[in-house]
Design an enzyme around this catalytic site. Sequence first.
Site, PDB file in Angstrom:
ATOM      1  N   GLU A 259      37.310  36.553  36.798  1.00  0.00           N
ATOM      2  CA  GLU A 259      36.286  37.402  37.393  1.00  0.00           C
ATOM      3  C   GLU A 259      36.529  38.864  37.047  1.00  0.00           C
ATOM      4  O   GLU A 259      37.676  39.306  36.923  1.00  0.00           O
ATOM      5  CB  GLU A 259      36.291  37.260  38.920  1.00  0.00           C
ATOM      6  CG  GLU A 259      35.975  35.874  39.411  1.00  0.00           C
ATOM      7  CD  GLU A 259      35.966  35.777  40.933  1.00  0.00           C
ATOM      8  OE1 GLU A 259      35.563  34.729  41.449  1.00  0.00           O
ATOM      9  OE2 GLU A 259      36.371  36.765  41.595  1.00  0.00           O
TER      10      GLU A 259
ATOM     11  N   LYS B 199      37.132  42.619  37.690  1.00  0.00           N
ATOM     12  CA  LYS B 199      37.783  43.354  38.775  1.00  0.00           C
ATOM     13  C   LYS B 199      37.162  44.742  38.836  1.00  0.00           C
ATOM     14  O   LYS B 199      37.445  45.601  37.998  1.00  0.00           O
ATOM     15  CB  LYS B 199      39.294  43.438  38.549  1.00  0.00           C
ATOM     16  CG  LYS B 199      40.050  44.003  39.742  1.00  0.00           C
ATOM     17  CD  LYS B 199      41.555  44.009  39.494  1.00  0.00           C
ATOM     18  CE  LYS B 199      42.301  44.363  40.771  1.00  0.00           C
ATOM     19  NZ  LYS B 199      41.859  45.591  41.412  1.00  0.00           N
TER      20      LYS B 199
ATOM     21  N   ARG C 192      37.382  47.793  48.421  1.00  0.00           N
ATOM     22  CA  ARG C 192      37.358  46.439  48.990  1.00  0.00           C
ATOM     23  C   ARG C 192      36.732  46.477  50.381  1.00  0.00           C
ATOM     24  O   ARG C 192      37.075  47.332  51.206  1.00  0.00           O
ATOM     25  CB  ARG C 192      38.789  45.909  49.073  1.00  0.00           C
ATOM     26  CG  ARG C 192      38.939  44.463  49.590  1.00  0.00           C
ATOM     27  CD  ARG C 192      38.833  43.490  48.474  1.00  0.00           C
ATOM     28  NE  ARG C 192      39.127  42.111  48.881  1.00  0.00           N
ATOM     29  CZ  ARG C 192      40.306  41.518  48.702  1.00  0.00           C
ATOM     30  NH1 ARG C 192      41.320  42.183  48.168  1.00  0.00           N
ATOM     31  NH2 ARG C 192      40.476  40.258  49.053  1.00  0.00           N
TER      32      ARG C 192
ATOM     33  N   ARG D 259      39.768  47.147  53.668  1.00  0.00           N
ATOM     34  CA  ARG D 259      40.906  46.223  53.531  1.00  0.00           C
ATOM     35  C   ARG D 259      41.967  46.479  54.592  1.00  0.00           C
ATOM     36  O   ARG D 259      42.785  45.598  54.882  1.00  0.00           O
ATOM     37  CB  ARG D 259      41.522  46.302  52.136  1.00  0.00           C
ATOM     38  CG  ARG D 259      42.158  47.609  51.776  1.00  0.00           C
ATOM     39  CD  ARG D 259      42.743  47.572  50.373  1.00  0.00           C
ATOM     40  NE  ARG D 259      43.890  46.686  50.305  1.00  0.00           N
ATOM     41  CZ  ARG D 259      44.449  46.285  49.170  1.00  0.00           C
ATOM     42  NH1 ARG D 259      43.930  46.650  48.015  1.00  0.00           N
ATOM     43  NH2 ARG D 259      45.503  45.501  49.181  1.00  0.00           N
TER      44      ARG D 259
ATOM     45  N   GLU E 171      33.472  44.002  47.037  1.00  0.00           N
ATOM     46  CA  GLU E 171      33.706  45.413  46.749  1.00  0.00           C
ATOM     47  C   GLU E 171      32.388  46.160  46.901  1.00  0.00           C
ATOM     48  O   GLU E 171      31.309  45.594  46.695  1.00  0.00           O
ATOM     49  CB  GLU E 171      34.200  45.606  45.300  1.00  0.00           C
ATOM     50  CG  GLU E 171      35.493  44.918  44.962  1.00  0.00           C
ATOM     51  CD  GLU E 171      36.681  45.870  44.983  1.00  0.00           C
ATOM     52  OE1 GLU E 171      36.466  47.085  44.888  1.00  0.00           O
ATOM     53  OE2 GLU E 171      37.822  45.381  45.087  1.00  0.00           O
TER      54      GLU E 171
ATOM     55  N   PHE F  54      32.630  38.475  46.047  1.00  0.00           N
ATOM     56  CA  PHE F  54      33.333  37.490  45.231  1.00  0.00           C
ATOM     57  C   PHE F  54      33.880  36.329  46.048  1.00  0.00           C
ATOM     58  O   PHE F  54      34.455  35.395  45.484  1.00  0.00           O
ATOM     59  CB  PHE F  54      34.460  38.132  44.411  1.00  0.00           C
ATOM     60  CG  PHE F  54      35.421  38.980  45.192  1.00  0.00           C
ATOM     61  CD1 PHE F  54      36.361  38.427  46.040  1.00  0.00           C
ATOM     62  CD2 PHE F  54      35.392  40.363  45.048  1.00  0.00           C
ATOM     63  CE1 PHE F  54      37.248  39.217  46.744  1.00  0.00           C
ATOM     64  CE2 PHE F  54      36.279  41.167  45.745  1.00  0.00           C
ATOM     65  CZ  PHE F  54      37.209  40.579  46.609  1.00  0.00           C
TER      66      PHE F  54
ATOM     67  N   ARG G 255      49.686  37.896  49.582  1.00  0.00           N
ATOM     68  CA  ARG G 255      49.625  38.151  48.146  1.00  0.00           C
ATOM     69  C   ARG G 255      50.003  36.832  47.473  1.00  0.00           C
ATOM     70  O   ARG G 255      51.160  36.586  47.159  1.00  0.00           O
ATOM     71  CB  ARG G 255      50.580  39.286  47.761  1.00  0.00           C
ATOM     72  CG  ARG G 255      50.320  39.844  46.380  1.00  0.00           C
ATOM     73  CD  ARG G 255      51.185  41.057  46.102  1.00  0.00           C
ATOM     74  NE  ARG G 255      50.833  42.202  46.908  1.00  0.00           N
ATOM     75  CZ  ARG G 255      49.818  43.023  46.653  1.00  0.00           C
ATOM     76  NH1 ARG G 255      49.047  42.801  45.615  1.00  0.00           N
ATOM     77  NH2 ARG G 255      49.574  44.055  47.436  1.00  0.00           N
TER      78      ARG G 255
ATOM     79  N   LYS H 259      45.996  39.348  38.945  1.00  0.00           N
ATOM     80  CA  LYS H 259      45.200  40.431  38.370  1.00  0.00           C
ATOM     81  C   LYS H 259      45.749  40.798  37.001  1.00  0.00           C
ATOM     82  O   LYS H 259      46.963  40.844  36.792  1.00  0.00           O
ATOM     83  CB  LYS H 259      45.184  41.646  39.299  1.00  0.00           C
ATOM     84  CG  LYS H 259      46.545  42.185  39.672  1.00  0.00           C
ATOM     85  CD  LYS H 259      46.432  43.274  40.735  1.00  0.00           C
ATOM     86  CE  LYS H 259      47.817  43.718  41.189  1.00  0.00           C
ATOM     87  NZ  LYS H 259      47.744  44.714  42.284  1.00  0.00           N
TER      88      LYS H 259
END
Length: 511
Positions: free
Chosen positions: A208, A210, A215, A230, A259, A299, A377, A383
């Site tokens: 996807e 970024k 966020r 976030r 986002e 997303f 995480r 990423k």
Amino acid sequence: MLLADIARTSYEIAATTARSRKTELLAELFRRADPADAPVVITYLAGRLPQRRIGVGWRTLARSAPPATEPRLSVREVHAVLDRIAAVSGKGAQTERTRLVQELMGSCTEEEQRFLTALIAGELRQGALDALAVEGLAAAVGAAPAEVRRAVMLGGSLGAVAEVLLEAGPEGLERFRLEVGRPVLPMLAHSAKDVDEALDRLGPAAVEEKLDGIRVQVHRRGEEVRIYTRTLDEITDRLPEVVAAARELAVTEAVLDGEVIAWGPDGRPRPFQETAGRVGSRLDVAGARATLPITPVFFDLLSVDGRDLLTLSTRERHAELARVAPEPRRVRRLVVSDPEDAEQRAAARAFAADVLDRGHEGVLVKALDAPYGAGRRGASWLKVKPVHTLDLVVLAAEWGHGRRTGKLSNLHLGARRDDGSFAMLGKTFKGLTDAMLTWQTERLRELAVGDEGGVVRVRPELVVEIAFDGLQRSSRYPAGVTLRFARVLRYREDKTAAEADTVETVLAMGA
């Protein structure tokens, strides 16, 4: 609970490398804590202030106050004073902050002073991160760590969960469910050096774009919409166009992850700083909307019409998202169902290259079979984005605290001007190993030309290679820009300061 209890536990945690012992120390502290103190206690141990910023810098902290002989300050008293400091504004604000800080420090023992100084300065590095605190809290109340971790995901705050569990015990876990209107901590990603590495690690995945935006988590119930950052701050009133977009979705209730971003007339993203400035501004929202409209791009879908989707796979959640959100409201993506297929790999590389050409940060590669790990995480999101590097000169360094006491830690970084002087671009203490800290402390003391309390000025001779994610505008620094997420890679003793990168080079990277 006394501040001294937290300070002592912090130093004991820093002194041990055993994870089990760190967990035991935290559990012991939590068992003694009043439930109402838990949110502040946990935030302090994580090295953060609940107030986030209180307007106090090194110069104020460097002023010494004679320590108290016996500990007497409670956590609540310290929290109240820091609230007062954070609220100071107007003429004479710095003088008043300094007075309050000195008054607070004068009520602390020497050990408490060291702890509080490191905490306020953001230099507390004792290893009591949230993951360890979860395990310590679970041990303190006799709950399963996995259940506590899920409660934190859904409750949005480890401190809030701790307060409930210390009051009600494991039964309090039942209070934490995914609810529309209560934000949850977002899922985060680890890094991979390129798309091929990401696919090797994940298997079948979605690639996807970024976006270099902000966020957000959008909650909708009927016509009511709430928007959170976030960090779970509500920003609904600042983004009326996002509220309108959320109301257009084909749902009655939903929690979406995405986002918000500002687009230029050419269809490319505007600089991150402009998006951040718009999202952060509370003034003249209508005028700001007309001047710089913000667009939401989603997303992920965490909940829809009363159904919790967190445990569903990426593939299943995206199918639900595609059902309720039109294509312009979703990030562009490419599914790689068979990473062993050479054509699919090549298509993934081409997609990533196109994302960069379109002005975005990079790509996120997400395992198709992975659930949504709120607040974590996870290894199932990776990423991939280009890392920029510069060779910069160390202009000064700040004395560290906690585990870095006695070491020169936070580096002031400069780029070379045409006249041979240096323009400061920012600071960093990230990426430094213990060996590097020891070496740089010795080397920088050799180069020292002045000590302003917490800051040691040095001759601009030592070159260091810095990795960073990009530039952002900043009026704090003479070149008008600073580095985003700067971290030390290595020292370049093979280079002289005359070979360091120039301000012109730096500015060209942001062109």
